[in-house]
Motif scaffolding. Structure first.
Motif, PDB file in Angstrom:
ATOM      1  N   TYR F  76      40.531  47.708  37.263  1.00  0.00           N
ATOM      2  CA  TYR F  76      40.197  46.149  37.771  1.00  0.00           C
ATOM      3  C   TYR F  76      40.609  46.632  39.278  1.00  0.00           C
ATOM      4  O   TYR F  76      41.854  47.172  39.706  1.00  0.00           O
ATOM      5  CB  TYR F  76      41.156  45.499  37.744  1.00  0.00           C
ATOM      6  CG  TYR F  76      40.450  44.269  38.893  1.00  0.00           C
ATOM      7  CD1 TYR F  76      39.519  43.335  38.884  1.00  0.00           C
ATOM      8  CD2 TYR F  76      41.667  44.134  39.601  1.00  0.00           C
ATOM      9  CE1 TYR F  76      39.488  42.772  39.925  1.00  0.00           C
ATOM     10  CE2 TYR F  76      41.265  42.358  40.190  1.00  0.00           C
ATOM     11  CZ  TYR F  76      40.278  42.224  40.117  1.00  0.00           C
ATOM     12  OH  TYR F  76      40.672  41.032  41.216  1.00  0.00           O
TER      13      TYR F  76
ATOM     14  N   SER G  14      27.391  39.408  34.959  1.00  0.00           N
ATOM     15  CA  SER G  14      27.352  40.320  35.427  1.00  0.00           C
ATOM     16  C   SER G  14      27.626  40.705  36.162  1.00  0.00           C
ATOM     17  O   SER G  14      26.107  40.007  37.049  1.00  0.00           O
ATOM     18  CB  SER G  14      26.904  41.739  34.126  1.00  0.00           C
ATOM     19  OG  SER G  14      27.538  41.811  33.501  1.00  0.00           O
ATOM     20  N   GLN G  36      32.698  45.194  33.334  1.00  0.00           N
ATOM     21  CA  GLN G  36      33.494  44.489  32.751  1.00  0.00           C
ATOM     22  C   GLN G  36      34.178  43.675  33.166  1.00  0.00           C
ATOM     23  O   GLN G  36      34.228  42.652  32.879  1.00  0.00           O
ATOM     24  CB  GLN G  36      34.873  45.342  31.715  1.00  0.00           C
ATOM     25  CG  GLN G  36      34.580  46.500  30.985  1.00  0.00           C
ATOM     26  CD  GLN G  36      35.239  47.387  30.762  1.00  0.00           C
ATOM     27  OE1 GLN G  36      35.902  48.526  31.097  1.00  0.00           O
ATOM     28  NE2 GLN G  36      35.869  46.421  29.250  1.00  0.00           N
ATOM     29  N   GLU G  37      32.936  43.033  34.404  1.00  0.00           N
ATOM     30  CA  GLU G  37      33.689  41.584  34.852  1.00  0.00           C
ATOM     31  C   GLU G  37      32.540  40.649  35.294  1.00  0.00           C
ATOM     32  O   GLU G  37      31.259  41.926  34.942  1.00  0.00           O
ATOM     33  CB  GLU G  37      33.791  42.618  36.811  1.00  0.00           C
ATOM     34  CG  GLU G  37      34.698  41.446  37.641  1.00  0.00           C
ATOM     35  CD  GLU G  37      35.039  41.856  38.563  1.00  0.00           C
ATOM     36  OE1 GLU G  37      35.480  43.336  38.973  1.00  0.00           O
ATOM     37  OE2 GLU G  37      35.187  40.971  39.201  1.00  0.00           O
ATOM     38  N   LYS G  63      35.838  34.490  37.214  1.00  0.00           N
ATOM     39  CA  LYS G  63      35.471  36.015  37.523  1.00  0.00           C
ATOM     40  C   LYS G  63      35.858  36.011  36.192  1.00  0.00           C
ATOM     41  O   LYS G  63      37.442  35.966  36.078  1.00  0.00           O
ATOM     42  CB  LYS G  63      35.952  36.698  38.251  1.00  0.00           C
ATOM     43  CG  LYS G  63      34.955  36.534  40.250  1.00  0.00           C
ATOM     44  CD  LYS G  63      33.880  36.475  40.216  1.00  0.00           C
ATOM     45  CE  LYS G  63      33.176  35.953  41.714  1.00  0.00           C
ATOM     46  NZ  LYS G  63      32.858  34.713  41.723  1.00  0.00           N
ATOM     47  N   LEU G  65      37.238  39.239  32.822  1.00  0.00           N
ATOM     48  CA  LEU G  65      37.394  40.762  32.616  1.00  0.00           C
ATOM     49  C   LEU G  65      37.039  40.570  31.266  1.00  0.00           C
ATOM     50  O   LEU G  65      37.450  39.396  30.526  1.00  0.00           O
ATOM     51  CB  LEU G  65      38.997  41.260  33.036  1.00  0.00           C
ATOM     52  CG  LEU G  65      38.978  42.150  34.413  1.00  0.00           C
ATOM     53  CD1 LEU G  65      40.314  42.501  33.680  1.00  0.00           C
ATOM     54  CD2 LEU G  65      37.576  42.316  34.492  1.00  0.00           C
ATOM     55  N   VAL G  93      40.181  37.001  36.315  1.00  0.00           N
ATOM     56  CA  VAL G  93      40.537  37.557  37.595  1.00  0.00           C
ATOM     57  C   VAL G  93      40.583  36.453  38.977  1.00  0.00           C
ATOM     58  O   VAL G  93      39.689  36.024  39.095  1.00  0.00           O
ATOM     59  CB  VAL G  93      39.916  38.713  38.561  1.00  0.00           C
ATOM     60  CG1 VAL G  93      40.355  39.679  39.219  1.00  0.00           C
ATOM     61  CG2 VAL G  93      39.020  39.576  36.989  1.00  0.00           C
TER      62      VAL G  93
END
Lengths: 94, 94, 94, 94, 94, 94, 94
Positions: F76, G14, G36-37, G63, G65, G93
């Motif tokens: 990240y 995604s 992965q986000e 958002k 992960l 996030v």
């Protein structure tokens, strides 16, 4: 010692005498069978672990037997430890 | 005996008669089928194990049958033991 | 009979008629399909097993059907038995 | 019928019509896909199974669909049955 | 429809438009990716399933998305259905 | 830091000193053994996770040991983190 | 959006910027590492899922992960989504 295990975890140190061949060579590592006798060096606080109440039954200084497939090896300050869950300890040797 | 098993664990010793061939050679180890009959030499205290109340039903001196895939073999003071959970003991032979 | 099963375990003996070929040879062992019909020869006391209350529903002398992959075979006094958990018994044949 | 299933087990018999080729040969066994439709011939009493209260929802005579990987095949008196846990029965066909 | 699913099971039918190639050949079966959109055609009663209270959240006629690895395919009266547990249904499409 | 872990999850950052060869080349990535010492950078709120009450026992800034097979690596803002469940943390190093 | 996830399921999309090579070719699909986000586009109602009370902790627009091995990819109206259980979301996030 400055490793504080969490929950039902126990830090042990193998009671592995150095093995020296006749010619004086010190045998180390993977070729030797992992020992199953160890000394407890730190004990977690127990309490509720994974939804179950755990009472710790071992104490620092206890000699224990454990399954050679259990636990996680960690290296800290150049020393190798194994961190086990108390349930992986088979017996205390007195 | 100075092995104190934890929780629901039981230490047993195989009732394995030495096998001698006609020529007098003693057969040992991996080539022989692991025996399934053993004598209990130490019994854990039971109590709450993995969140479940366990009452120990075997006693030192009991002859037991166990699955040949169960338990962990440990060698202590040159003697081989198997440490089982009580649940892996199939039956007591009387 | 002197096998006392623990907990929810049940000792059974296969209802396997000896199979004899025309030439009189008795067929034994691995080449024959393991039978699925057996007679109960000993029943554990039930009670709390693995944290669950178990009531035994079979009795000595019952003919049962069981899965051919269940249980542990033990040989005792030259006789082969299978030790099953009651839950592995599929049905009683009346 | 004289098979009495235990707990949540159900005995079923495949609704498999004999398949005959044009030349009159009856096809049997492993080469045919295992049928997924069956008729219930015996139902266990339910009750506490593996620590859970089970109420039986099928009855003798019900036509059911089941997964072709579930259950245990048993042969009894020359007839092939499948013994399923009720939970492996997908649906009743009415 | 005359399929009555048990417990938390749900019968669905794929929303798979027939695929025709330019030359008019209808494509079927294994070579096509299993569709993930389906219409609910029958819903089990819910209730206590495997020891847990299940409330059914889908209804006949709902369009749903499901994982392509979930469920059991059954063929009944020449029609292919998939029988899922409600927990394998990912979402309802509105 | 702007990563907020859910439930019993903990975000850690490896305490991995850059390794430089004699010739000054910086070694990175897959060829090096994944470190087992890390610093906690964010801690989830705990609470009921997977049906079990979890109390968080680690705090931001703690140095921890963890199994090298546990957790999920995430990248990240160009930084690599590992997100662990608290149960995968073996010990706090003080 | 017209996807309504069931139980503890969460639909995410995604946050994957289109990747264009120097020559202008848009790179897609399997050759790129799965991101992965992601952004949450729909959240299930929570409640009792698999016998456990689940409170939803993420909201539409968050958002997140997530582990690249978690969840099920679905394509709906030409758009690819991932449907996760909330427990597979590692962190929000901010």
């Amino acid at each position: 010692m400055n490793i504080r295990p969490l929950g039902d975890k126990v830090v042990v140190k193998s009671l592995e005498a150095e093995q020296t061949t006749k010619s004086g060579i010190v045998l180390m590592g993977a070729a030797k069978e992992k020992p199953q006798e160890a000394e407890v060096v730190a004990v977690g606080p127990g309490g509720v672990v994974d939804g179950k109440e755990i009472v710790m039954e071992v104490a620092v200084g206890d000699k224990i037997l454990y399954s050679k497939y259990a636990g996680t090896e960690v290296k800290y300050d150049g020393v190798e430890y194994v961190i086990l869950r108390q349930n992986d300890i088979l017996a205390v040797v007195e």
